[in-house]
Design a protein around this motif. Structure first.
Motif, PDB file in Angstrom:
ATOM      1  N   SER A 140       2.264  26.658 -16.282  1.00 29.73           N
ATOM      2  CA  SER A 140       1.668  27.891 -15.764  1.00 29.73           C
ATOM      3  C   SER A 140       2.658  29.056 -15.896  1.00 29.73           C
ATOM      4  N   GLU A 141       3.954  28.739 -15.648  1.00 31.77           N
ATOM      5  CA  GLU A 141       4.981  29.771 -15.815  1.00 31.77           C
ATOM      6  C   GLU A 141       5.104  30.179 -17.273  1.00 31.77           C
ATOM      7  N   ARG A 142       5.132  29.144 -18.135  1.00 29.17           N
ATOM      8  CA  ARG A 142       5.231  29.430 -19.568  1.00 29.17           C
ATOM      9  C   ARG A 142       4.040  30.263 -20.012  1.00 29.17           C
ATOM     10  N   ARG A 143       2.845  29.889 -19.487  1.00 29.29           N
ATOM     11  CA  ARG A 143       1.640  30.616 -19.846  1.00 29.29           C
ATOM     12  C   ARG A 143       1.769  32.064 -19.412  1.00 29.29           C
ATOM     13  N   GLN A 144       2.278  32.272 -18.200  1.00 26.69           N
ATOM     14  CA  GLN A 144       2.387  33.637 -17.697  1.00 26.69           C
ATOM     15  C   GLN A 144       3.288  34.478 -18.593  1.00 26.69           C
ATOM     16  N   ILE A 145       4.378  33.884 -19.051  1.00 24.59           N
ATOM     17  CA  ILE A 145       5.276  34.590 -19.973  1.00 24.59           C
ATOM     18  C   ILE A 145       4.527  34.935 -21.257  1.00 24.59           C
ATOM     19  N   ALA A 163       0.840  -1.204   0.000  1.00 27.34           N
ATOM     20  CA  ALA A 163       0.000   0.000   0.000  1.00 27.34           C
ATOM     21  C   ALA A 163       0.871   1.249   0.000  1.00 27.34           C
ATOM     22  N   ALA A 164       1.965   1.196   0.799  1.00 28.49           N
ATOM     23  CA  ALA A 164       2.886   2.331   0.866  1.00 28.49           C
ATOM     24  C   ALA A 164       3.533   2.548  -0.495  1.00 28.49           C
ATOM     25  N   GLU A 165       3.878   1.429  -1.158  1.00 28.28           N
ATOM     26  CA  GLU A 165       4.512   1.510  -2.460  1.00 28.28           C
ATOM     27  C   GLU A 165       3.563   2.139  -3.482  1.00 28.28           C
ATOM     28  N   ARG A 166       2.306   1.675  -3.414  1.00 29.58           N
ATOM     29  CA  ARG A 166       1.279   2.233  -4.317  1.00 29.58           C
ATOM     30  C   ARG A 166       1.117   3.727  -4.072  1.00 29.58           C
ATOM     31  N   THR A 167       0.992   4.083  -2.804  1.00 28.95           N
ATOM     32  CA  THR A 167       0.783   5.493  -2.444  1.00 28.95           C
ATOM     33  C   THR A 167       1.955   6.347  -2.905  1.00 28.95           C
ATOM     34  N   LEU A 168       3.164   5.786  -2.693  1.00 28.32           N
ATOM     35  CA  LEU A 168       4.368   6.520  -3.092  1.00 28.32           C
ATOM     36  C   LEU A 168       4.371   6.742  -4.608  1.00 28.32           C
ATOM     37  N   GLY A 169       3.937   5.711  -5.336  1.00 28.82           N
ATOM     38  CA  GLY A 169       3.843   5.827  -6.795  1.00 28.82           C
ATOM     39  C   GLY A 169       2.881   6.920  -7.197  1.00 28.82           C
ATOM     40  N   GLN A 170       1.727   6.958  -6.502  1.00 29.91           N
ATOM     41  CA  GLN A 170       0.722   7.984  -6.796  1.00 29.91           C
ATOM     42  C   GLN A 170       1.253   9.371  -6.471  1.00 29.91           C
ATOM     43  N   VAL A 171       1.968   9.456  -5.333  1.00 33.03           N
ATOM     44  CA  VAL A 171       2.553  10.737  -4.925  1.00 33.03           C
ATOM     45  C   VAL A 171       3.541  11.216  -5.992  1.00 33.03           C
ATOM     46  N   ASP A 172       4.394  10.281  -6.444  1.00 30.51           N
ATOM     47  CA  ASP A 172       5.371  10.618  -7.492  1.00 30.51           C
ATOM     48  C   ASP A 172       4.675  11.143  -8.736  1.00 30.51           C
ATOM     49  N   GLU A 173       3.630  10.426  -9.143  1.00 32.63           N
ATOM     50  CA  GLU A 173       2.909  10.783 -10.363  1.00 32.63           C
ATOM     51  C   GLU A 173       2.270  12.167 -10.223  1.00 32.63           C
ATOM     52  N   LEU A 174       1.643  12.392  -9.067  1.00 30.21           N
ATOM     53  CA  LEU A 174       0.992  13.685  -8.826  1.00 30.21           C
ATOM     54  C   LEU A 174       2.018  14.819  -8.768  1.00 30.21           C
ATOM     55  N   GLU A 175       3.186  14.507  -8.197  1.00 34.41           N
ATOM     56  CA  GLU A 175       4.231  15.532  -8.125  1.00 34.41           C
ATOM     57  C   GLU A 175       4.702  15.898  -9.529  1.00 34.41           C
ATOM     58  N   ARG A 176       4.823  14.880 -10.375  1.00 29.93           N
ATOM     59  CA  ARG A 176       5.202  15.152 -11.776  1.00 29.93           C
ATOM     60  C   ARG A 176       4.143  16.018 -12.438  1.00 29.93           C
ATOM     61  N   THR A 177       2.879  15.635 -12.242  1.00 28.27           N
ATOM     62  CA  THR A 177       1.778  16.406 -12.837  1.00 28.27           C
ATOM     63  C   THR A 177       1.816  17.847 -12.339  1.00 28.27           C
ATOM     64  N   ARG A 178       2.038  17.991 -11.000  1.00 26.94           N
ATOM     65  CA  ARG A 178       2.061  19.334 -10.425  1.00 26.94           C
ATOM     66  C   ARG A 178       3.208  20.164 -11.015  1.00 26.94           C
ATOM     67  N   ASP A 179       4.386  19.515 -11.153  1.00 31.17           N
ATOM     68  CA  ASP A 179       5.537  20.222 -11.707  1.00 31.17           C
ATOM     69  C   ASP A 179       5.283  20.645 -13.145  1.00 31.17           C
ATOM     70  N   GLU A 180       4.621  19.723 -13.891  1.00 29.62           N
ATOM     71  CA  GLU A 180       4.289  20.062 -15.280  1.00 29.62           C
ATOM     72  C   GLU A 180       3.326  21.235 -15.318  1.00 29.62           C
ATOM     73  N   LEU A 181       2.335  21.179 -14.439  1.00 31.12           N
ATOM     74  CA  LEU A 181       1.348  22.267 -14.384  1.00 31.12           C
ATOM     75  C   LEU A 181       2.023  23.583 -14.010  1.00 31.12           C
TER      76      LEU A 181
END
Lengths: 218, 284
Positions: free
Chosen positions: A65-70, A43-61
């Motif tokens: 968002s920065e590119r958009r602002q420019i 379960a921890a491994e799954r959660t960690l995977g989800q956290v990683d994925e969400l962090e990637r998504t957040r970083d992309e966003l």
């Protein structure tokens, strides 16, 4: 007797065990505990995977968002220029105020049009006439019943032309031999040019949605 | 009482725990067997009543039981640390794992919220961006910084074929100004001269012997293109002062003046969208 002893024995041993049973898991079998631990790990491994994925998504966003602002900042500054060019916003800047008198009623639309072309040639960035008509690309000069009409709006002398640009260059263009001043004076009128650090071009032009033109980009 | 051994096997049939359970079970079972045997003997009429020997036997069974119980308790206590240590470690790991998982799940929930907020903001921004983009396009078309294509007219003009000493047969900047003025009046949406887009910054001037549009010298024939209603523009142009003027030039001076309606003309962009002096003044 034996039954009594058996119950006694069971109770004694059970008591010994019960006194140690203070944890939630003590009553569980070892396999159950190991299984629980295993499922916790996965379960921890799954959660960690989800956290990683969400962090990637957040970083992309974040980066999009920065590119958009420019892009937005760039678009906003382009928009401001376009609004000045299309006459849809009031403009200020250095420039000249030209006053044309026409006592003999002989200054025609063509003379004003030629004057505007001179100002454009001298780098005028925003022009208005009589504080009422903004001159843009599509502005046309006509005459009706001895009156000059600009974009269909009647304007009467004295004609007051506000133009934003290099005040010196604009003023030179007007008084240049063979220029607007010469032409108006030939027609019996007068031209005065006043250079100013701040000229206000406050009248606006409204743009219609084109019916026939399709943008080839954007 | 057969459930008794089962009831004691709470820790499972693990090899490490077998000895003391086995011992207990043995104690119980033996005691029961002896009890049953005794009862059976008592009920058997051929067996005489219990003698003092039996009492001694019972006493010794009790003694043995007490001993066994003591040994069992001792053994349990001795084996306890080993099993307890393993269990404690397992439980400790489970509890640590659970608290870590709870932390991760909390982090996941926070991240999920953050991403959802960003995405919904992005969706709202996309709508804003689309509006901004539409406005940029509309303004760009009007300002001339975006090329356009569409139906319209092509007006071709040229100096008179034979230009003698009288200069009336040469096309002047003012002639083109009047023609373009007429086209705007006739409903043109975008105009170019020799593929130079006319904007609010573009001038049509005479520089030396050549007509310049946007400071670039042109040579006749001049091709003026305009988007707009191809059905009405030619006639409307001829009705304007500029159109009348050009008909007069054609008739009296032999200049070429030709209007052709087209289903498609292309007006290029003028890329100048930089201002040096004028700044927008917004209502405050």
């Amino acid at each position: 007797m034996g039954l009594l002893l058996a119950v006694l024995g069971f109770a004694a041993v059970a008591q010994m065990r019960l006194t140690r049973d203070d944890s939630d898991y003590s009553g569980q079998r070892r396999e159950v505990l190991i299984e629980l631990l295993d499922s916790l790990f996965s379960a921890a491994e799954r959660t960690l995977g989800q956290v990683d994925e969400l962090e990637r998504t957040r970083d992309e966003l974040l980066s999009s968002s920065e590119r958009r602002q420019i892009a937005i900042d760039e678009a906003e500054s382009r928009l401001q220029v376009l609004e000045v060019l299309t006459g849809t916003v009031a403009a200020t800047g250095p420039g000249v105020t030209i006053t044309i008198t026409d006592p003999e009623d002989s200054v025609a639309a063509a003379s004003l049009l030629n004057g505007i072309e001179e100002l454009r040639d001298a780098g005028a960035e925003a022009i208005e006439i009589n504080d009422t008509v903004r001159v843009v690309a599509s502005t046309f000069f006509t005459e009706q019943d001895g009156e000059v009409l600009i974009d269909g709006v009647a304007v009467r002398p004295p004609y007051l032309i506000d133009a934003i640009g290099s005040s010196h260059t604009l003023s030179e263009a007007v008084i240049f031999p063979g220029g607007l001043a010469d032409e108006i004076e030939r027609l019996g009128g007068t031209v005065s040019v006043e250079e100013a650090n701040l000229v206000e071009v406050g009248s606006l032009h409204s743009i219609d949605t084109p019916e026939y033109s399709q943008p080839t980009e954007g | 009482m057969t459930h008794l051994p089962g009831g004691l096997r709470e820790d499972g049939p693990d090899a490490s725990e077998a000895p003391h359970i086995g011992l207990l079970t043995q104690v119980m079972t033996q005691t029961l067997d002896q009890d049953y045997a005794a009862v059976a003997r008592r009920r058997d009429p051929q067996v005489p009543d219990p003698s003092p020997r039996w009492r001694i036997g019972a006493l010794s069974v009790l003694l043995v039981f007490g001993l066994m119980l003591g040994v069992s308790a001792l053994t349990t206590d001795q084996e306890q640390p080993l099993i307890a240590a393993e269990r404690a470690e397992l439980i400790e790991q489970i509890e640590a794992g659970q608290s870590k998982l709870a932390d991760q799940q909390q982090q996941l929930a926070a991240l999920s919220d953050e991403v959802a907020r960003m995405q919904s903001r992005l969706a709202a921004e996309l709508t804003d961006d689309r509006l901004l983009s539409n406005r940029l396009t509309a303004l760009g078309v009007a300002a001339g910084t975006i090329g356009v294509t569409g139906p319209g007219v092509v007006v071709t003009v040229d100096d008179a074929r034979y230009t003698g000493e009288e200069s009336g047969g040469v096309v002047l900047d003012t002639d083109l100004q009047l023609l373009v003025n007429g086209l705007w009046e006739a409903g043109a949406e975008a105009v170019s001269i020799d593929d130079h887009r006319l904007t609010s910054l573009t001038s049509i001037r005479l520089a030396g012997e050549a007509i310049t549009v946007d400071y670039r010298s042109l040579a006749p024939p001049y091709v003026i293109e305009a988007t707009g209603d191809p059905d009405t523009m030619p006639a409307r142009l001829l009705e304007t002062r500029g159109g009348q003027f050009w008909l007069d030039l054609k008739t009296n001076y032999g200049v070429q003046f030709e209007i052709v309606a087209k289903s498609q003309v292309s007006i290029p962009a003028d890329l100048r969208d930089h201002l040096l002096y004028a700044a927008p003044r917004r209502a405050t």
